[in-house]
Design a protein around this motif. Structure first.
Motif, PDB file in Angstrom:
ATOM      1  N   GLY A  16       0.890  -1.148   0.076  1.00  0.00           N
ATOM      2  CA  GLY A  16      -0.099  -0.026   0.064  1.00  0.00           C
ATOM      3  C   GLY A  16       0.888   1.243  -0.226  1.00  0.00           C
ATOM      4  O   GLY A  16       2.043   1.369   0.164  1.00  0.00           O
ATOM      5  N   TRP A  17       0.226   2.643  -0.305  1.00  0.00           N
ATOM      6  CA  TRP A  17       0.970   3.688  -0.492  1.00  0.00           C
ATOM      7  C   TRP A  17       1.619   3.982   1.034  1.00  0.00           C
ATOM      8  O   TRP A  17       2.831   4.218   0.913  1.00  0.00           O
ATOM      9  CB  TRP A  17       0.143   4.591  -0.789  1.00  0.00           C
ATOM     10  CG  TRP A  17       0.782   6.140  -0.871  1.00  0.00           C
ATOM     11  CD1 TRP A  17       0.935   7.162  -0.036  1.00  0.00           C
ATOM     12  CD2 TRP A  17       1.288   6.374  -1.993  1.00  0.00           C
ATOM     13  NE1 TRP A  17       1.602   8.041  -0.479  1.00  0.00           N
ATOM     14  CE2 TRP A  17       1.803   7.801  -1.719  1.00  0.00           C
ATOM     15  CE3 TRP A  17       1.675   5.977  -3.463  1.00  0.00           C
ATOM     16  CZ2 TRP A  17       2.709   8.615  -2.721  1.00  0.00           C
ATOM     17  CZ3 TRP A  17       2.307   6.777  -4.146  1.00  0.00           C
ATOM     18  CH2 TRP A  17       2.876   7.816  -3.827  1.00  0.00           C
ATOM     19  N   ASN A  18       1.127   3.931   2.174  1.00  0.00           N
ATOM     20  CA  ASN A  18       1.679   4.289   3.369  1.00  0.00           C
ATOM     21  C   ASN A  18       2.863   3.210   3.750  1.00  0.00           C
ATOM     22  O   ASN A  18       3.783   3.592   4.476  1.00  0.00           O
ATOM     23  CB  ASN A  18       0.670   4.128   4.352  1.00  0.00           C
ATOM     24  CG  ASN A  18      -0.376   5.247   4.158  1.00  0.00           C
ATOM     25  OD1 ASN A  18       0.122   6.296   3.648  1.00  0.00           O
ATOM     26  ND2 ASN A  18      -1.566   5.302   4.847  1.00  0.00           N
ATOM     27  N   GLY A  67       5.127   2.302   1.700  1.00  0.00           N
ATOM     28  CA  GLY A  67       6.568   2.702   0.947  1.00  0.00           C
ATOM     29  C   GLY A  67       6.971   1.943   0.114  1.00  0.00           C
ATOM     30  O   GLY A  67       6.296   0.596   0.005  1.00  0.00           O
ATOM     31  N   SER A  68       8.113   2.146  -0.325  1.00  0.00           N
ATOM     32  CA  SER A  68       8.666   1.298  -1.549  1.00  0.00           C
ATOM     33  C   SER A  68      10.120   0.674  -0.814  1.00  0.00           C
ATOM     34  O   SER A  68      10.649  -0.472  -1.336  1.00  0.00           O
ATOM     35  CB  SER A  68       9.076   2.065  -2.889  1.00  0.00           C
ATOM     36  OG  SER A  68       9.653   1.389  -3.929  1.00  0.00           O
ATOM     37  N   ASP A  75       1.320  -5.324  -3.108  1.00  0.00           N
ATOM     38  CA  ASP A  75       1.051  -3.814  -3.590  1.00  0.00           C
ATOM     39  C   ASP A  75       2.040  -2.829  -3.192  1.00  0.00           C
ATOM     40  O   ASP A  75       2.178  -2.292  -2.390  1.00  0.00           O
ATOM     41  CB  ASP A  75      -0.457  -3.368  -2.623  1.00  0.00           C
ATOM     42  CG  ASP A  75      -0.767  -2.068  -3.271  1.00  0.00           C
ATOM     43  OD1 ASP A  75      -0.322  -1.328  -4.156  1.00  0.00           O
ATOM     44  OD2 ASP A  75      -1.801  -1.433  -2.561  1.00  0.00           O
ATOM     45  N   GLU A  99       4.185   0.047  -4.181  1.00  0.00           N
ATOM     46  CA  GLU A  99       3.976   1.172  -4.806  1.00  0.00           C
ATOM     47  C   GLU A  99       5.337   2.224  -4.464  1.00  0.00           C
ATOM     48  O   GLU A  99       5.158   2.796  -3.689  1.00  0.00           O
ATOM     49  CB  GLU A  99       2.877   1.976  -4.105  1.00  0.00           C
ATOM     50  CG  GLU A  99       1.689   1.279  -4.300  1.00  0.00           C
ATOM     51  CD  GLU A  99       0.075   2.001  -4.063  1.00  0.00           C
ATOM     52  OE1 GLU A  99       0.522   3.182  -3.914  1.00  0.00           O
ATOM     53  OE2 GLU A  99      -0.731   1.406  -3.769  1.00  0.00           O
ATOM     54  N   TYR A 100       6.239   2.042  -5.341  1.00  0.00           N
ATOM     55  CA  TYR A 100       6.346   1.314  -6.795  1.00  0.00           C
ATOM     56  C   TYR A 100       7.626   0.753  -6.833  1.00  0.00           C
ATOM     57  O   TYR A 100       8.715   1.690  -6.596  1.00  0.00           O
ATOM     58  CB  TYR A 100       5.926   2.118  -7.976  1.00  0.00           C
ATOM     59  CG  TYR A 100       4.548   2.435  -7.859  1.00  0.00           C
ATOM     60  CD1 TYR A 100       3.502   1.798  -8.248  1.00  0.00           C
ATOM     61  CD2 TYR A 100       4.115   3.894  -7.520  1.00  0.00           C
ATOM     62  CE1 TYR A 100       2.070   2.399  -7.993  1.00  0.00           C
ATOM     63  CE2 TYR A 100       2.890   4.422  -7.472  1.00  0.00           C
ATOM     64  CZ  TYR A 100       1.863   3.559  -7.694  1.00  0.00           C
ATOM     65  OH  TYR A 100       0.543   4.012  -7.722  1.00  0.00           O
ATOM     66  N   ARG A 149      10.013   5.983  -5.502  1.00  0.00           N
ATOM     67  CA  ARG A 149       9.898   6.473  -3.999  1.00  0.00           C
ATOM     68  C   ARG A 149      10.921   5.927  -2.987  1.00  0.00           C
ATOM     69  O   ARG A 149      10.541   5.789  -2.038  1.00  0.00           O
ATOM     70  CB  ARG A 149       8.483   5.898  -3.524  1.00  0.00           C
ATOM     71  CG  ARG A 149       7.126   6.559  -4.421  1.00  0.00           C
ATOM     72  CD  ARG A 149       5.929   6.119  -4.020  1.00  0.00           C
ATOM     73  NE  ARG A 149       5.630   6.618  -2.730  1.00  0.00           N
ATOM     74  CZ  ARG A 149       5.013   6.063  -1.824  1.00  0.00           C
ATOM     75  NH1 ARG A 149       4.483   4.820  -1.847  1.00  0.00           N
ATOM     76  NH2 ARG A 149       4.818   6.487  -0.533  1.00  0.00           N
ATOM     77  N   GLY A 184       0.883   0.149 -10.772  1.00  0.00           N
ATOM     78  CA  GLY A 184       0.790   1.120 -11.426  1.00  0.00           C
ATOM     79  C   GLY A 184       0.215   1.265 -12.776  1.00  0.00           C
ATOM     80  O   GLY A 184       0.729   0.430 -13.502  1.00  0.00           O
ATOM     81  N   THR A 242       4.510   5.296 -15.290  1.00  0.00           N
ATOM     82  CA  THR A 242       4.859   4.418 -14.309  1.00  0.00           C
ATOM     83  C   THR A 242       5.242   3.270 -14.460  1.00  0.00           C
ATOM     84  O   THR A 242       6.310   2.552 -14.082  1.00  0.00           O
ATOM     85  CB  THR A 242       3.645   4.574 -13.255  1.00  0.00           C
ATOM     86  OG1 THR A 242       3.382   5.959 -12.949  1.00  0.00           O
ATOM     87  CG2 THR A 242       3.815   3.666 -12.280  1.00  0.00           C
ATOM     88  N   ASP A 294      -6.474   7.750  -9.966  1.00  0.00           N
ATOM     89  CA  ASP A 294      -5.892   8.728  -9.445  1.00  0.00           C
ATOM     90  C   ASP A 294      -4.773   9.263 -10.568  1.00  0.00           C
ATOM     91  O   ASP A 294      -3.634   9.729 -10.353  1.00  0.00           O
ATOM     92  CB  ASP A 294      -4.551   8.188  -8.278  1.00  0.00           C
ATOM     93  CG  ASP A 294      -5.306   7.890  -7.081  1.00  0.00           C
ATOM     94  OD1 ASP A 294      -6.462   8.422  -6.673  1.00  0.00           O
ATOM     95  OD2 ASP A 294      -4.746   7.200  -6.228  1.00  0.00           O
TER      96      ASP A 294
END
Length: 500
Positions: A111-113, A115-116, A151, A153-154, A158, A192, A197, A220
């Protein structure tokens, strides 16, 4: 309620005709649930008990984390687990399969939170990769999921590391697939979407070899990070998209890119948003797509995130506030404005067009982000889950994903009083609030369904896992935590009572 699988099969609603489904015709409805919505207030509060297990083919539990060491991490133990007085959300989530025997549940990592960076570190190191594979297998086994969703991302984005994420991601997927193979666990990914991306992050041909489902996050595309208003998830390019790059930022171009890069049509799933992106207009009188924006618009009253609003939050507001709704005829999406507030969102009309696109182009199906943002209480129009119901009606010709509904279950419950077919035994599953019944024949050795197998078969590697076989098709089940499938009583029973 007791689910009589024999009756459901007799009614012709449990399995596709012939007991099998052609991979190119099978359609997925992949539903992500944001578990944090249980902490929301009032009408925004969303628990597992609100999930309709018949409207999705796959339910995805979000999110779990990944440690730098390669261990899978539970982010919210109090919510997810039962130890130390926890809420046991994972158990409740997986228990939905006791209502719908064809449902698959998947644990999402990332997930986004999240991180990568940790993904990159783990994917670059053979020892960490193997630790992650072992940790994932153990986690799936312990909690009764059917697979894992990555998930990340990505890849190659990041973080400031210099690892070769693009190729390392392929290696990580290959090793996960090898580790999952003995247990037939599913491996999926949220990816993505845009060519800009995807070209940085993925070798699409290679990752497609190991993924069972590719969830393309075709949303998004525009948001408050842009200097002007834009459609969150456009279907086609607009007149304002004058550069080659901007003309790739829409659903049609995204799907065509992924197909051209080697993604199998039947694995490619169209991601649709059940939320909108909000903006604050620089001038309330200038409110068309592409108008100047000052930044994020108002937050949803339950999600409380500036620049974003759930469909349920927006439709509630529209009942009492004077929003003007418009339809973009080129990008095939609605938008709305009130004063300086502007929002791009998806409604049943735009969602229906995307579901039809997936169907017409023989794609794998539709993925939704996320369940708690639909009008799950039916406040706005009377129908619960209007967006998700729209997807089901289009993909499955007016039926649900499996043909099962509450009324069908009621028919099954009423039929329990009838005699069961000779030679069959019916028994409940122990340790669940929703017992399950079904045809039980002599179990086969090996744990693999053949074309002659009908009935329950226990997994040869995991005594807490079993299958329902029908003409070669296997539907997998997992006993509640710490229970094992007893071949003698055909129930999930306590380990000390099971010969395993």
């Amino acid at each position: 309620m007791i689910l009589n699988i024999y009756v459901l099969i007799a009614l012709g609603v449990l399995l596709p005709k012939g007991g099998t489904a052609d991979a190119h015709n099978r359609k997925y409805v992949v539903c992500y649930q944001g578990t944090w919505a249980t902490y929301r207030q009032s009408n925004g509060k969303y628990d597992v008990n609100y999930i309709d297990p018949f409207l999705c083919t796959h339910l995805v539990y979000t999110f779990f984390g990944i440690e730098e060491s390669g261990e899978l991490r539970v982010i919210d133990p109090t919510l997810d687990l039962e130890e130390n007085g926890g809420h046991g959300n994972i158990r409740k989530f997986n228990a939905l399969k006791l209502q719908n025997p064809t449902l698959k549940t998947i644990a999402a990592v990332g997930g986004w939170n999240e991180g990568s960076r940790n993904f990159s570190i783990v994917a670059n190191d053979p020892e960490r990769r193997q630790r992650f594979v072992r940790s994932a297998v153990q986690f799936i086994q312990r909690h009764g999921f059917n697979g894992l969703d990555l998930d990340w991302e990505y890849p190659n984005q990041r973080h400031d590391l210099t690892f070769d994420d693009k190729n390392n991601f392929v290696t990580l997927l290959r090793e996960l697939k090898e580790g999952f193979k003995p247990f037939q666990y599913l491996l999926t990914a949220a990816v993505g979407a845009s060519p800009a991306t995807a070209s940085i992050s993925y070798n699409i041909t290679e990752i497609s070899k190991y993924l069972d489902i590719i969830n393309v996050m075709a949303y998004d595309i525009h948001g408050a990070w842009d200097p002007a208003t834009g459609i969150n998830a456009p279907f086609y390019a607009s007149k304002n998209d004058i550069t080659e790059g901007s003309r790739q930022l829409n659903l049609d171009a995204i799907i065509k890119y992924w197909l051209a890069q080697g993604a199998p049509r039947e694995k490619l799933v169209v991601g649709v948003p059940f939320y909108g992106r909000t903006f604050t207009l620089a001038d309330a009188a200038q409110h068309s797509v592409g108008s100047s924006s000052l930044g994020p618009g108002t937050a949803g009253q339950y999600s409380l995130e500036p620049g974003s609003i759930g469909y349920n939050e927006l439709c509630e507001r529209m009942r009492t506030e004077q929003w003007q709704v418009e339809w973009d005829e080129v990008q095939l999406a609605p938008y709305a404005y009130m004063g300086q507030q502007w929002v791009s969102f998806d409604n049943p009309r735009s969602i229906g067009l995307k579901a039809q696109y997936a169907k017409d182009n023989n794609l794998g199906g539709v993925m939704v982000w996320s369940l708690e943002s639909d009008d799950f209480r039916g406040i706005c129009g009377g129908e619960k889950y209007p967006l998700l119901q729209t997807i089901n009606r289009i993909l499955f010709d007016g039926r649900t994903a499996t043909g099962l509904t509450q009324s069908v279950l009621n028919m099954a419950a009423e039929s329990i009083q009838r005699p069961v077919a000779p030679g069959y035994a019916v028994a409940p599953v122990v340790g669940s609030h929703t017992p399950q019944q079904g045809i039980v024949l002599d179990p086969r050795d090996g744990g693999v369904c053949t074309s002659q197998d009908n009935g329950y078969v226990r997994d040869k590697h995991d005594c807490g896992k079993f299958y329902y076989c029908n003409q070669g098709m296997a539907h997998s089940f997992n006993c509640p935590h710490n229970l094992k499938f007893d071949l003698e009583s055909t129930t999930c029973n306590y380990p000390q009572s099971v010969d395993c």
